[in-house]
Design an enzyme around this catalytic site. Structure first.
Site, PDB file in Angstrom:
ATOM      1  N   HIS A  52       0.904  -1.304   0.077  1.00  0.00           N
ATOM      2  CA  HIS A  52      -0.137   0.007   0.015  1.00  0.00           C
ATOM      3  C   HIS A  52       0.763   1.114   0.047  1.00  0.00           C
ATOM      4  O   HIS A  52       0.465   2.371  -0.334  1.00  0.00           O
ATOM      5  CB  HIS A  52      -0.912  -0.171   1.388  1.00  0.00           C
ATOM      6  CG  HIS A  52      -1.999  -0.788   1.097  1.00  0.00           C
ATOM      7  ND1 HIS A  52      -3.454  -0.764   0.903  1.00  0.00           N
ATOM      8  CD2 HIS A  52      -2.124  -2.395   1.430  1.00  0.00           C
ATOM      9  CE1 HIS A  52      -3.820  -1.703   0.717  1.00  0.00           C
ATOM     10  NE2 HIS A  52      -3.302  -2.826   0.950  1.00  0.00           N
ATOM     11  N   ASP A  86       3.180   9.323  -0.555  1.00  0.00           N
ATOM     12  CA  ASP A  86       2.008   8.651  -0.023  1.00  0.00           C
ATOM     13  C   ASP A  86       1.631   7.404  -1.083  1.00  0.00           C
ATOM     14  O   ASP A  86       1.891   7.700  -2.399  1.00  0.00           O
ATOM     15  CB  ASP A  86       0.725   9.494   0.036  1.00  0.00           C
ATOM     16  CG  ASP A  86      -0.341   9.098   1.306  1.00  0.00           C
ATOM     17  OD1 ASP A  86      -0.036   7.993   1.631  1.00  0.00           O
ATOM     18  OD2 ASP A  86      -0.934  10.026   1.671  1.00  0.00           O
TER      19      ASP A  86
HETATM   20  O1  LIG Z   1      -2.181   0.553  11.038  1.00  0.00           O
HETATM   21  P1  LIG Z   1      -1.637   2.037  11.391  1.00  0.00           P
HETATM   22  O2  LIG Z   1      -0.252   2.066  11.644  1.00  0.00           O
HETATM   23  O3  LIG Z   1      -2.671   2.551  12.331  1.00  0.00           O
HETATM   24  O4  LIG Z   1      -1.899   2.875  10.117  1.00  0.00           O
HETATM   25  C1  LIG Z   1      -2.955   2.792   9.264  1.00  0.00           C
HETATM   26  C2  LIG Z   1      -2.538   2.564   7.595  1.00  0.00           C
HETATM   27  O5  LIG Z   1      -1.593   3.360   7.084  1.00  0.00           O
HETATM   28  C3  LIG Z   1      -1.077   3.256   5.880  1.00  0.00           C
HETATM   29  O6  LIG Z   1      -2.015   3.296   4.702  1.00  0.00           O
HETATM   30  C4  LIG Z   1      -1.561   3.119   3.246  1.00  0.00           C
HETATM   31  O7  LIG Z   1      -2.758   2.342   2.747  1.00  0.00           O
HETATM   32  C5  LIG Z   1      -3.897   3.372   1.986  1.00  0.00           C
HETATM   33  C6  LIG Z   1      -4.617   2.489   1.141  1.00  0.00           C
HETATM   34  O8  LIG Z   1      -3.932   1.681   0.150  1.00  0.00           O
HETATM   35  C7  LIG Z   1      -2.973   4.209   0.977  1.00  0.00           C
HETATM   36  O9  LIG Z   1      -3.998   5.135   0.401  1.00  0.00           O
HETATM   37  C8  LIG Z   1      -2.053   5.330   1.935  1.00  0.00           C
HETATM   38  O10 LIG Z   1      -1.227   5.925   1.134  1.00  0.00           O
HETATM   39  C9  LIG Z   1      -1.066   4.081   2.599  1.00  0.00           C
HETATM   40  O11 LIG Z   1      -0.152   4.829   3.522  1.00  0.00           O
HETATM   41  C10 LIG Z   1      -0.532   1.740   5.832  1.00  0.00           C
HETATM   42  O12 LIG Z   1       0.066   1.378   4.653  1.00  0.00           O
HETATM   43  C11 LIG Z   1      -1.406   0.679   6.161  1.00  0.00           C
HETATM   44  O13 LIG Z   1      -0.794  -0.662   6.659  1.00  0.00           O
HETATM   45  C12 LIG Z   1      -1.814   0.979   7.765  1.00  0.00           C
HETATM   46  O14 LIG Z   1      -2.772   0.106   8.265  1.00  0.00           O
HETATM   47  O1  LIG Z   2     -11.006  10.468  11.069  1.00  0.00           O
HETATM   48  C1  LIG Z   2     -10.691   9.789  10.201  1.00  0.00           C
HETATM   49  C2  LIG Z   2      -9.719   9.864   9.267  1.00  0.00           C
HETATM   50  C3  LIG Z   2      -9.775   9.197   8.324  1.00  0.00           C
HETATM   51  N1  LIG Z   2     -10.601   8.327   8.339  1.00  0.00           N
HETATM   52  C4  LIG Z   2     -10.261   7.371   6.810  1.00  0.00           C
HETATM   53  O2  LIG Z   2      -9.104   6.767   6.888  1.00  0.00           O
HETATM   54  C5  LIG Z   2      -8.622   6.544   5.419  1.00  0.00           C
HETATM   55  C6  LIG Z   2      -7.276   7.412   5.076  1.00  0.00           C
HETATM   56  O3  LIG Z   2      -6.638   6.772   4.250  1.00  0.00           O
HETATM   57  P1  LIG Z   2      -5.535   7.147   3.209  1.00  0.00           P
HETATM   58  O4  LIG Z   2      -5.270   6.199   2.189  1.00  0.00           O
HETATM   59  O5  LIG Z   2      -5.602   8.840   3.019  1.00  0.00           O
HETATM   60  O6  LIG Z   2      -4.152   7.320   4.188  1.00  0.00           O
HETATM   61  P2  LIG Z   2      -3.535   6.494   5.396  1.00  0.00           P
HETATM   62  O7  LIG Z   2      -4.057   6.787   6.578  1.00  0.00           O
HETATM   63  O8  LIG Z   2      -4.023   4.824   5.138  1.00  0.00           O
HETATM   64  O9  LIG Z   2      -2.061   6.648   5.140  1.00  0.00           O
HETATM   65  C7  LIG Z   2      -9.637   7.201   4.544  1.00  0.00           C
HETATM   66  O10 LIG Z   2     -10.635   6.160   4.094  1.00  0.00           O
HETATM   67  C8  LIG Z   2     -10.263   8.188   5.541  1.00  0.00           C
HETATM   68  O11 LIG Z   2     -11.711   8.509   5.098  1.00  0.00           O
HETATM   69  C9  LIG Z   2     -11.505   8.033   8.717  1.00  0.00           C
HETATM   70  O12 LIG Z   2     -12.273   7.157   8.517  1.00  0.00           O
HETATM   71  N2  LIG Z   2     -11.740   8.834  10.051  1.00  0.00           N
END
Ligand SMILES: O=P(O)(O)OC[C@H]1O[C@H](O[C@H]2O[C@H](CO)[C@@H](O)[C@H](O)[C@H]2O)[C@H](O)[C@@H](O)[C@@H]1O
Ligand SMILES: O=c1ccn([C@@H]2O[C@H](COP(=O)(O)OP(=O)(O)O)[C@@H](O)[C@H]2O)c(=O)[nH]1
Length: 464
Positions: A159, A365
């Protein structure tokens, strides 16, 4: 019957409407709800070290989805999640090598937990099932499953970005990591540059050979790579965006007709929040005519708060938000609202709909689903403007956004002005192009293409 078994570190809360921690959990849950399947991951709970593995696996059902979760003990959590995954891999993969630290003991802990995932997973997997693993926490899972005799087809979707080889090699365990990664049958990336960086390393550092587009032969194995940009379910999101709710009404009433610039992120240094705050400050300094006519709401959900770099960015932002408001606020105008809390996505969607500008400016990202959600939420007849970092994976599809370099404070301030003053015809035109791109690479397409390629060893790899 061959089932789809999904594995990720983070799983979504099983109850609908609860805030989701990040895009992976949101995307996978939406994708699994459509067709059903088994999903295994960490429960989110950490137990003391005196509770020794194997830790029990708990099952919950939500419609067609069976969710299996397991706790981690403190030592494993520290080495695997807090240590190697988020202290080493995350910064390097987001081009922030200076924030990365490395410890062989943490790498050993990371491998150990990948092994624990494999042990817990094996009883849930029949020989004909396909296993779809997600993200950087589990780069060594296929290797661990194979060591335990699993002959299944196993795919990985990354991701987050994949770094250029020279950057990856900052990690002392890069060779071990890559040797484990090539045990997957299929590796999916968000963008072509990410896929290419992986293929470059395999060819240059491992003596691998690129056989056909995306197919790599290395060390006696043949694996496929492809590009599968994650998407959103636009019909579901549009329905959510049309709903009203108490937090949405409160926001609208408090604005009293002022334009809203909105950002929603996990509180992560990769999201570029300080740079964004400074760009907004510059915009206010250069455009007094906009004072009292605009407010910027930054929702920054606390994330990984036991990792030092995350504690530091949180402190920095609290200081900066206070300073900027102190410089510009009036008794009846707060130019910057900074909220350290999460909202359910169904509340965020109507907030996006009411925002004239979606400001999404990460330094790097993988994708950034918020950018796609913002586009989905807009009224096509009178849409807002997306200001988007060119370093978000989403920028490759949403290139009709106002693309900015998040390191260019002046450029971002100018883009904010352009967005706020953009004529309706241009807003419509840009939105229509972004909406079409967002719809094309839907969440269903992401899941279907990856699953199809994972099930068909001979199929040609995907080009998005
Ligand atoms: O599980 P956490 O440590 O709380 O972090 C939350 C997630 O963050 C990252 O999200 C990524 O996936 C998104 C969907 O493909 C993408 O849009 C975003 O750019 C990525 O940063 C992380 O990769 C996840 O594993 C985490 O669960
Ligand atoms: O208060 C919040 C903030 C974020 N999101 C969700 O968390 C995801 C964030 O995904 P993104 O790919 O933008 O970034 P990541 O946190 O995975 O790096 C999106 O679906 C947002 O709608 C949510 O449900 N509640």
């Amino acid at each position: 019957m061959s089932r789809l078994i999904v594995v990720s570190n983070r799983v979504a809360p099983i109850t609908e409407g609860e805030p989701t921690a990040g895009g992976l959990a949101a995307g996978v849950m939406d994708a699994l709800r459509q067709k059903g399947g088994r999903w295994f991951g960490w429960s989110g709970s950490v137990v003391p070290d005196m509770v020794t593995p194997p830790l029990p696996v708990t099952e919950q059902r939500s419609g067609p989805v069976s969710l299996y979760t397991m706790d981690l003990n403190q030592g494993d959590y520290d080495a695997y999640y807090k240590g190697f995954a988020n202290g080493t891999l995350w910064p390097v993969f987001h081009y922030q090598a200076g924030l990365s630290r490395f410890d062989w003991a943490e790498f050993a802990g990371y491998r150990r937990v990948n092994g624990r995932f494999a042990d817990a997973l094996l009883p849930l997997v029949a020989p004909q099932d396909v296993v779809w693993v997600h993200d950087y926490h589990l780069l060594c899972l296929a290797e661990a499953l194979r060591a335990r005799g699993a002959g299944n087809r196993i795919g990985l979707f990354l991701h987050i970005p994949f770094p250029a080889p020279a950057l990856l090699m900052n990690i002392p365990a890069h060779a071990e990591l890559m040797a484990a990664m090539v045990q997957y049958d299929l590796i999916g990336f968000q963008t072509e540059p990410d896929r290419q960086a992986f293929a470059d390393y395999v060819q240059r550092e491992m003596g691998g050979e690129a056989r056909a587009e995306g197919v790599l032969a290395v060390g006696g194995r043949v694996l496929r790579t492809g590009v599968y940009p994650i998407g959103v379910q636009d019909d579901l999101l549009r329905a959510e965006a049309a709903q009203d709710s108490p937090p949405v009404a409160a926001l609208r009433d408090s604005l009293r007709g002022r334009a809203l610039v909105m950002s929603v992120d996990r509180l992560d240094y990769s999201k570029g929040l300080p740079q964004r705050f400074h760009a907004y400050e510059r915009f206010l300094a250069e455009n007094p005519a906009w004072h009292r006519r605009v407010e910027f709401a930054q929702i920054a959900v606390p994330s990984r708060s036991d990792v030092q770099a995350y504690q530091e960015i949180r402190r920095e932002l609290e200081g900066e938000a206070g300073r900027i408001n102190g410089r510009f606020a009036e008794l009846d105008w707060t130019p910057l609202r900074y909220l350290n809390r999460s909202f359910a996505r169904r509340d965020l969607m109507p907030m996006y709909a009411g925002a004239q500008v979606g400001l999404v400016t990460p330094l790097r990202d993988g994708m950034n689903l918020v950018a796609k959600e913002y586009v989905a939420a807009q009224n096509p007849a009178d849409p807002g403007v997306l200001v988007l970092s060119r370093f978000a994976g989403a920028a490759r599809e949403l290139d009709a956004a106002l693309l900015v370099n998040p390191h260019d404070e002046q450029g971002m301030a100018a883009a904010l002005l352009q967005a706020l003053e953009m004529p309706l015809a241009e807003r419509r035109e840009r939105h229509a192009a972004m909406f079409a791109a967002m719809r094309h690479n839907s969440l269903d397409r992401w899941r279907d293409r990856f699953e199809r390629d994972l099930r068909q060893p001979a199929a040609l790899p995907a080009v998005a």
